[in-house]
Design an enzyme around this catalytic site. Structure first.
Site, PDB file in Angstrom:
ATOM      1  CB  SER A   1      51.034 -24.615  23.779  1.00 49.77           C
ATOM      2  OG  SER A   1      50.154 -25.707  23.687  1.00 49.77           O
TER       3      SER A   1
ATOM      4  CG  HIS B   1      45.633 -22.730  24.186  1.00 49.68           C
ATOM      5  ND1 HIS B   1      46.279 -23.164  25.318  1.00 49.68           N
ATOM      6  CD2 HIS B   1      46.307 -23.288  23.145  1.00 49.68           C
ATOM      7  CE1 HIS B   1      47.287 -23.944  24.983  1.00 49.68           C
ATOM      8  NE2 HIS B   1      47.323 -24.042  23.662  1.00 49.68           N
TER       9      HIS B   1
ATOM     10  CG  ASP C   1      44.774 -22.196  28.252  1.00 51.52           C
ATOM     11  OD1 ASP C   1      44.294 -22.864  27.312  1.00 51.52           O
ATOM     12  OD2 ASP C   1      45.945 -22.334  28.654  1.00 51.52           O
TER      13      ASP C   1
END
Length: 307
Positions: free
Chosen positions: A102, A275, A247
């Site tokens: 991320s 995610h 994701d």
């Protein structure tokens, strides 16, 4: 395990290591507003058992690291990159296998562009390339902007996370349940979501930080200029881009786009992953990272060590 408080200027960064200090060094760079605890102990343990000397750390404004007055002294990705380098220096590591997720995905790319000598390899996941305007992508996903770069914007689940985090909650228990719900949305539907597992993780993160209040400072950090994406063509660090099939923030084929920009980069699809680092993806993810690091070449020599 040992912990170290690392000072860079007026910022102190909490860090912790796992595994044999003589093993190849590996630095884990967490996502935005997340502390080192966002790398689950079980996952880090797999990397350490694979022979790596693993270091994880709290970004500034998370966990036990320094809280900064962002309004008085705003900072950007350049500062976060220098924080990562300070952690390497604090553990006397000249170069490491860097794994970023991320926000750490972006930091990893910037390290590879600006400080390639400090990286043995790079693994990135759950993020976009430097040439992706993520703020514009969110606007496109919400119908506020119709222009695009040809890549899919965040999904409805991600927009639901943004809405969720703006809602008021009642007390620590409400905050805890909201944090668990956030991970349910981010996890996607590829693997079952274990609410109790993520509740335990969040309680560990809360105990580590000493507060139920979730950090938000990193939401205010401006993205690097998208023009920096062109610099990825000059990256020589062996790179693995992992595509999480579920994701909601950076759906397929974002990882493939990153790999197309970095010469020689490889892509690995984990179709069921979202995610989030759910227990079901720990083993395949750790195995892929370990294999990539071993392929990248010999380990770094620590500063002061005999050659």
């Amino acid at each position: 395990m040992n912990t170290r408080m690392i000072t860079r200027g007026d910022v102190t960064l909490w860090s912790e290591d796992f595994g044999d200090p003589a093993g190849p060094p590996m630095l884990l760079v967490a996502g935005g507003n997340l502390s080192a605890m966002s790398w689950p102990d079980e996952f880090v343990g797999l990397l350490a058992a694979d022979g790596f000397h693993v270091v994880r750390y709290d970004h500034r404004d998370t966990g036990r690291s320094s809280r900064c007055d962002f309004q008085a002294r705003p900072y950007g990705y350049d500062e976060l990159v220098l924080d990562a380098l300070a952690v390497l220096d604090g553990w006397e590591v000249t170069a490491a296998h860097v794994v970023g997720m991320s926000l750490g995905h972006t930091i990893g790319q910037l390290l590879a562009v600006d400080h390639p000598e400090r990286l043995l390899s790079l693994t990135v996941m759950l993020g976009g390339a430097l040439d992706v305007d993520f703020d514009a992508a969110i606007e496109r996903a919400s119908g506020q902007n119709t222009s695009g770069d040809g890549l899919p914007p965040p999904t409805r689940r991600f927009l639901d996370v943004i809405a969720l985090m703006s809602e008021p909650v009642d007390g620590p228990e409400g905050e805890l349940e909201r944090r668990v719900e956030k991970w349910r949305l981010l996890n996607g539907t590829g693997v079952p979501f274990d609410a109790d597992e993520f509740r335990r993780r969040e309680l560990r993160a809360v105990a580590h930080a000493g507060t139920f209040q979730e950090p938000i400072t990193h939401h205010m950090i401006p993205q690097p200029p998208v023009s920096r994406g062109a610099e990825l063509a000059g990256v020589t660090v062996p790179t693995l881009a992992i595509q999480a099939g579920h994701d909601p923030a950076a759906p397929p084929p974002h990882a493939r786009h990153v790999a197309e920009l970095i010469p020689g980069a490889r892509v690995l699809d984990i179709p069921e992953m979202g995610h989030a680092l759910a227990a079901a993806v720990h083993r395949p993810l750790a195995a892929a990272i370990g294999e990539h690091a071993r392929r990248a070449g010999r380990p770094a020599v620590k500063e002061g060590a005999s050659r």
